[in-house]
Scaffold this motif. Structure first.
Motif, PDB file in Angstrom:
ATOM      1  N   SER A 235       0.824  -1.199   0.000  1.00 43.09           N
ATOM      2  CA  SER A 235       0.000   0.000   0.000  1.00 43.09           C
ATOM      3  C   SER A 235       0.866   1.260   0.000  1.00 43.09           C
ATOM      4  N   GLN A 236       0.299   2.316  -0.604  1.00 42.21           N
ATOM      5  CA  GLN A 236       1.025   3.581  -0.702  1.00 42.21           C
ATOM      6  C   GLN A 236       0.133   4.696  -0.182  1.00 42.21           C
ATOM      7  N   LYS A 237       0.575   5.393   0.853  1.00 42.16           N
ATOM      8  CA  LYS A 237      -0.176   6.528   1.379  1.00 42.16           C
ATOM      9  C   LYS A 237      -0.055   7.691   0.405  1.00 42.16           C
ATOM     10  N   VAL A 238      -1.207   8.254   0.030  1.00 42.79           N
ATOM     11  CA  VAL A 238      -1.186   9.403  -0.872  1.00 42.79           C
ATOM     12  C   VAL A 238      -1.502  10.702  -0.136  1.00 42.79           C
ATOM     13  N   LEU A 239      -2.126  10.594   1.013  1.00 46.00           N
ATOM     14  CA  LEU A 239      -2.428  11.772   1.830  1.00 46.00           C
ATOM     15  C   LEU A 239      -2.451  11.342   3.285  1.00 46.00           C
ATOM     16  N   GLU A 240      -1.787  12.116   4.122  1.00 39.56           N
ATOM     17  CA  GLU A 240      -1.722  11.773   5.543  1.00 39.56           C
ATOM     18  C   GLU A 240      -1.738  13.046   6.382  1.00 39.56           C
ATOM     19  N   ALA A 241      -2.497  13.003   7.454  1.00 37.20           N
ATOM     20  CA  ALA A 241      -2.535  14.117   8.403  1.00 37.20           C
ATOM     21  C   ALA A 241      -2.298  13.538   9.792  1.00 37.20           C
ATOM     22  N   ARG A 242      -1.439  14.199  10.560  1.00 40.02           N
ATOM     23  CA  ARG A 242      -1.112  13.708  11.905  1.00 40.02           C
ATOM     24  C   ARG A 242      -1.368  14.787  12.945  1.00 40.02           C
ATOM     25  N   ASN A 243      -2.115  14.413  13.946  1.00 34.56           N
ATOM     26  CA  ASN A 243      -2.360  15.273  15.114  1.00 34.56           C
ATOM     27  C   ASN A 243      -2.792  16.689  14.756  1.00 34.56           C
ATOM     28  N   ILE A 244      -3.751  16.791  13.846  1.00 39.39           N
ATOM     29  CA  ILE A 244      -4.262  18.105  13.451  1.00 39.39           C
ATOM     30  C   ILE A 244      -5.203  18.634  14.529  1.00 39.39           C
TER      31      ILE A 244
ATOM     32  N   THR B 294      -6.374  15.157  15.606  1.00 37.54           N
ATOM     33  CA  THR B 294      -6.992  14.222  14.667  1.00 37.54           C
ATOM     34  C   THR B 294      -5.961  13.718  13.670  1.00 37.54           C
ATOM     35  N   SER B 295      -5.930  12.410  13.455  1.00 39.97           N
ATOM     36  CA  SER B 295      -5.015  11.807  12.481  1.00 39.97           C
ATOM     37  C   SER B 295      -5.811  10.956  11.497  1.00 39.97           C
ATOM     38  N   ILE B 296      -5.398  10.984  10.225  1.00 37.38           N
ATOM     39  CA  ILE B 296      -6.068  10.196   9.191  1.00 37.38           C
ATOM     40  C   ILE B 296      -5.087   9.994   8.042  1.00 37.38           C
ATOM     41  N   SER B 297      -5.213   8.894   7.330  1.00 36.17           N
ATOM     42  CA  SER B 297      -4.385   8.681   6.141  1.00 36.17           C
ATOM     43  C   SER B 297      -5.228   7.989   5.080  1.00 36.17           C
ATOM     44  N   PHE B 298      -4.857   8.237   3.827  1.00 31.39           N
ATOM     45  CA  PHE B 298      -5.557   7.646   2.690  1.00 31.39           C
ATOM     46  C   PHE B 298      -4.523   6.935   1.834  1.00 31.39           C
ATOM     47  N   GLU B 299      -4.866   5.724   1.422  1.00 27.74           N
ATOM     48  CA  GLU B 299      -3.964   4.950   0.578  1.00 27.74           C
ATOM     49  C   GLU B 299      -4.451   4.976  -0.859  1.00 27.74           C
ATOM     50  N   ARG B 300      -3.552   4.739  -1.766  1.00 30.66           N
ATOM     51  CA  ARG B 300      -3.863   4.739  -3.194  1.00 30.66           C
ATOM     52  C   ARG B 300      -5.034   3.795  -3.480  1.00 30.66           C
ATOM     53  N   GLY B 301      -6.045   4.296  -4.202  1.00 31.07           N
ATOM     54  CA  GLY B 301      -7.196   3.496  -4.591  1.00 31.07           C
ATOM     55  C   GLY B 301      -8.256   3.336  -3.514  1.00 31.07           C
ATOM     56  N   GLU B 302      -8.044   3.904  -2.355  1.00 30.49           N
ATOM     57  CA  GLU B 302      -8.968   3.750  -1.233  1.00 30.49           C
ATOM     58  C   GLU B 302     -10.131   4.741  -1.350  1.00 30.49           C
ATOM     59  N   PHE B 303     -11.325   4.278  -0.976  1.00 26.70           N
ATOM     60  CA  PHE B 303     -12.491   5.137  -0.882  1.00 26.70           C
ATOM     61  C   PHE B 303     -12.776   5.383   0.590  1.00 26.70           C
TER      62      PHE B 303
ATOM     63  N   ARG C  68       0.587  15.821   4.821  1.00 31.62           N
ATOM     64  CA  ARG C  68       1.567  15.438   3.796  1.00 31.62           C
ATOM     65  C   ARG C  68       0.859  14.808   2.626  1.00 31.62           C
ATOM     66  N   LEU C  69       1.223  15.242   1.447  1.00 30.40           N
ATOM     67  CA  LEU C  69       0.700  14.694   0.205  1.00 30.40           C
ATOM     68  C   LEU C  69       1.842  13.940  -0.461  1.00 30.40           C
ATOM     69  N   SER C  70       1.562  12.733  -0.951  1.00 36.47           N
ATOM     70  CA  SER C  70       2.605  11.938  -1.582  1.00 36.47           C
ATOM     71  C   SER C  70       3.191  12.678  -2.785  1.00 36.47           C
ATOM     72  N   ALA C  71       4.479  12.533  -2.978  1.00 39.28           N
ATOM     73  CA  ALA C  71       5.165  13.196  -4.096  1.00 39.28           C
ATOM     74  C   ALA C  71       4.779  12.562  -5.436  1.00 39.28           C
ATOM     75  N   LYS C  72       4.297  11.320  -5.402  1.00 38.41           N
ATOM     76  CA  LYS C  72       3.904  10.648  -6.643  1.00 38.41           C
ATOM     77  C   LYS C  72       2.447  10.949  -6.928  1.00 38.41           C
ATOM     78  N   SER C  73       2.080  10.858  -8.194  1.00 37.88           N
ATOM     79  CA  SER C  73       0.706  11.092  -8.608  1.00 37.88           C
ATOM     80  C   SER C  73      -0.231  10.071  -7.996  1.00 37.88           C
ATOM     81  N   ALA C  74      -1.422  10.499  -7.633  1.00 37.46           N
ATOM     82  CA  ALA C  74      -2.405   9.601  -7.017  1.00 37.46           C
ATOM     83  C   ALA C  74      -3.225   8.865  -8.073  1.00 37.46           C
ATOM     84  N   ARG C  75      -2.938   9.041  -9.350  1.00 39.77           N
ATOM     85  CA  ARG C  75      -3.694   8.379 -10.422  1.00 39.77           C
ATOM     86  C   ARG C  75      -3.522   6.899 -10.416  1.00 39.77           C
TER      87      ARG C  75
END
Length: 75
Positions: free
Chosen positions: A2-11, A27-36, A68-75
């Motif tokens: 899995s690859q995290k494309v967007l992550e927020a920590r302790n907002i 608040t912390s949350i992360s989104f992985e590539r292809g995740e809904f 943090r937003l992943s440096a690679k494209s989320a496509r």
């Protein structure tokens, strides 16, 4: 793998005025590539504030690389 494309920590986000409103508290949350994902909750629970912080339209109280937003494209 899995690859995290967007992550927020302790907002945290506090709106100050006559009454101080803590919209987000560590608040912390992360989104992985292809995740809904669905962000649900009661009115006033911080959903819109979280989305604005993730989109960098609003700034968390502490600005230390909390979103943090992943440096690679989320496509």
């Amino acid at each position: 793998m899995s690859q995290k494309v967007l992550e927020a920590r302790n907002i945290s986000r506090t709106y100050k005025g006559e009454i101080e409103v803590k919209a987000l508290k560590k608040t912390s949350i992360s989104f992985e590539r292809g995740e809904f994902c669905a962000i649900i909750g009661k009115s006033g629970s911080g959903k819109s504030t979280l989305l604005r912080c993730l989109a960098t339209l609003d700034v968390p109280d502490v600005r230390r690389k909390s979103v943090r937003l992943s440096a690679k494209s989320a496509r």
